[in-house]
Design a protein around this motif. Structure first.
Motif, PDB file in Angstrom:
ATOM      1  N   ASN A   1      -1.981   2.227  -6.429  1.00 54.98           N
ATOM      2  CA  ASN A   1      -2.438   1.963  -5.061  1.00 54.98           C
ATOM      3  C   ASN A   1      -3.673   1.075  -4.985  1.00 54.98           C
ATOM      4  O   ASN A   1      -3.848   0.343  -4.031  1.00 54.98           O
TER       5      ASN A   1
ATOM      6  N   THR B   1      -2.236  -2.403  -4.887  1.00 55.68           N
ATOM      7  CA  THR B   1      -1.336  -2.763  -3.795  1.00 55.68           C
ATOM      8  C   THR B   1      -1.931  -2.597  -2.408  1.00 55.68           C
ATOM      9  O   THR B   1      -1.343  -3.034  -1.431  1.00 55.68           O
TER      10      THR B   1
ATOM     11  N   THR C   1      -0.673  -4.014   1.721  1.00 58.84           N
ATOM     12  CA  THR C   1      -0.014  -3.041   2.579  1.00 58.84           C
ATOM     13  C   THR C   1      -0.107  -3.471   4.029  1.00 58.84           C
ATOM     14  O   THR C   1      -1.175  -3.834   4.514  1.00 58.84           O
TER      15      THR C   1
ATOM     16  N   TYR D   1       1.878   3.051   5.900  1.00 55.24           N
ATOM     17  CA  TYR D   1       2.590   3.692   4.805  1.00 55.24           C
ATOM     18  C   TYR D   1       2.998   2.709   3.721  1.00 55.24           C
ATOM     19  O   TYR D   1       3.220   1.531   3.989  1.00 55.24           O
ATOM     20  N   TYR D   2       3.117   3.240   2.510  1.00 52.85           N
ATOM     21  CA  TYR D   2       3.729   2.523   1.389  1.00 52.85           C
ATOM     22  C   TYR D   2       5.170   2.994   1.276  1.00 52.85           C
ATOM     23  O   TYR D   2       5.460   4.156   1.548  1.00 52.85           O
ATOM     24  N   LEU D   3       6.037   2.134   0.830  1.00 47.81           N
ATOM     25  CA  LEU D   3       7.376   2.536   0.421  1.00 47.81           C
ATOM     26  C   LEU D   3       7.441   2.322  -1.073  1.00 47.81           C
ATOM     27  O   LEU D   3       7.309   1.204  -1.559  1.00 47.81           O
ATOM     28  N   LEU D   4       7.599   3.396  -1.815  1.00 46.95           N
ATOM     29  CA  LEU D   4       7.633   3.353  -3.269  1.00 46.95           C
ATOM     30  C   LEU D   4       9.040   3.682  -3.718  1.00 46.95           C
ATOM     31  O   LEU D   4       9.544   4.778  -3.463  1.00 46.95           O
TER      32      LEU D   4
ATOM     33  N   TYR E   1       1.015  11.388  -3.074  1.00 47.32           N
ATOM     34  CA  TYR E   1       1.830  10.624  -2.114  1.00 47.32           C
ATOM     35  C   TYR E   1       1.456  10.983  -0.679  1.00 47.32           C
ATOM     36  O   TYR E   1       1.309  10.114   0.168  1.00 47.32           O
TER      37      TYR E   1
ATOM     38  N   HIS F   1      -2.078   9.674   0.314  1.00 50.12           N
ATOM     39  CA  HIS F   1      -2.175   8.216   0.443  1.00 50.12           C
ATOM     40  C   HIS F   1      -1.048   7.618   1.282  1.00 50.12           C
ATOM     41  O   HIS F   1      -0.863   6.399   1.286  1.00 50.12           O
ATOM     42  N   GLN F   2      -0.328   8.460   2.001  1.00 40.65           N
ATOM     43  CA  GLN F   2       0.734   8.037   2.921  1.00 40.65           C
ATOM     44  C   GLN F   2       1.780   7.159   2.227  1.00 40.65           C
ATOM     45  O   GLN F   2       2.088   6.059   2.662  1.00 40.65           O
ATOM     46  N   ILE F   3       2.313   7.694   1.155  1.00 43.75           N
ATOM     47  CA  ILE F   3       3.334   6.995   0.373  1.00 43.75           C
ATOM     48  C   ILE F   3       4.674   7.683   0.599  1.00 43.75           C
ATOM     49  O   ILE F   3       4.788   8.896   0.437  1.00 43.75           O
TER      50      ILE F   3
ATOM     51  N   SER G   1       8.211   8.081  -0.850  1.00 47.93           N
ATOM     52  CA  SER G   1       8.928   7.840  -2.101  1.00 47.93           C
ATOM     53  C   SER G   1      10.424   7.834  -1.828  1.00 47.93           C
ATOM     54  O   SER G   1      10.952   8.670  -1.092  1.00 47.93           O
TER      55      SER G   1
END
Length: 71
Positions: A3, A6, A10, A14-17, A34, A37-39, A41
């Motif tokens: 993170n 990246t 962003t 949110y991240y899309l992992l 996750y 950090h608002q990820i 998955s």
């Protein structure tokens, strides 16, 4: 972790992992990370990732653009 590399790229909250379906990614500590950090998955079976590698540049670039527009 990833993170810090990246965060500058962003868009939105949110991240899309996208990960393969390996069990080492599904620990309580990782799930907490996750969430903190608002990820989001997204797990894909390993053999499907292998099949999708040829689409990596075209498909995932398009997915990234569409996802960024939706946020």
């Amino acid at each position: 972790m990833f993170n810090k590399y990246t965060a500058a790229y962003t868009v939105g909250r949110y991240y899309l992992l996208i990960l393969d379906n390996h069990k080492s990614y599904t620990t309580a500590d990782v799930d907490y990370f996750y969430k903190k950090h608002q990820i989001i998955s997204f797990y894909i079976l390993s053999y499907l990732l292998y099949q999708l590698q040829s689409l990596d540049v075209g498909y995932f670039t398009l997915l990234k653009q569409i996802y960024s527009q939706q946020i």
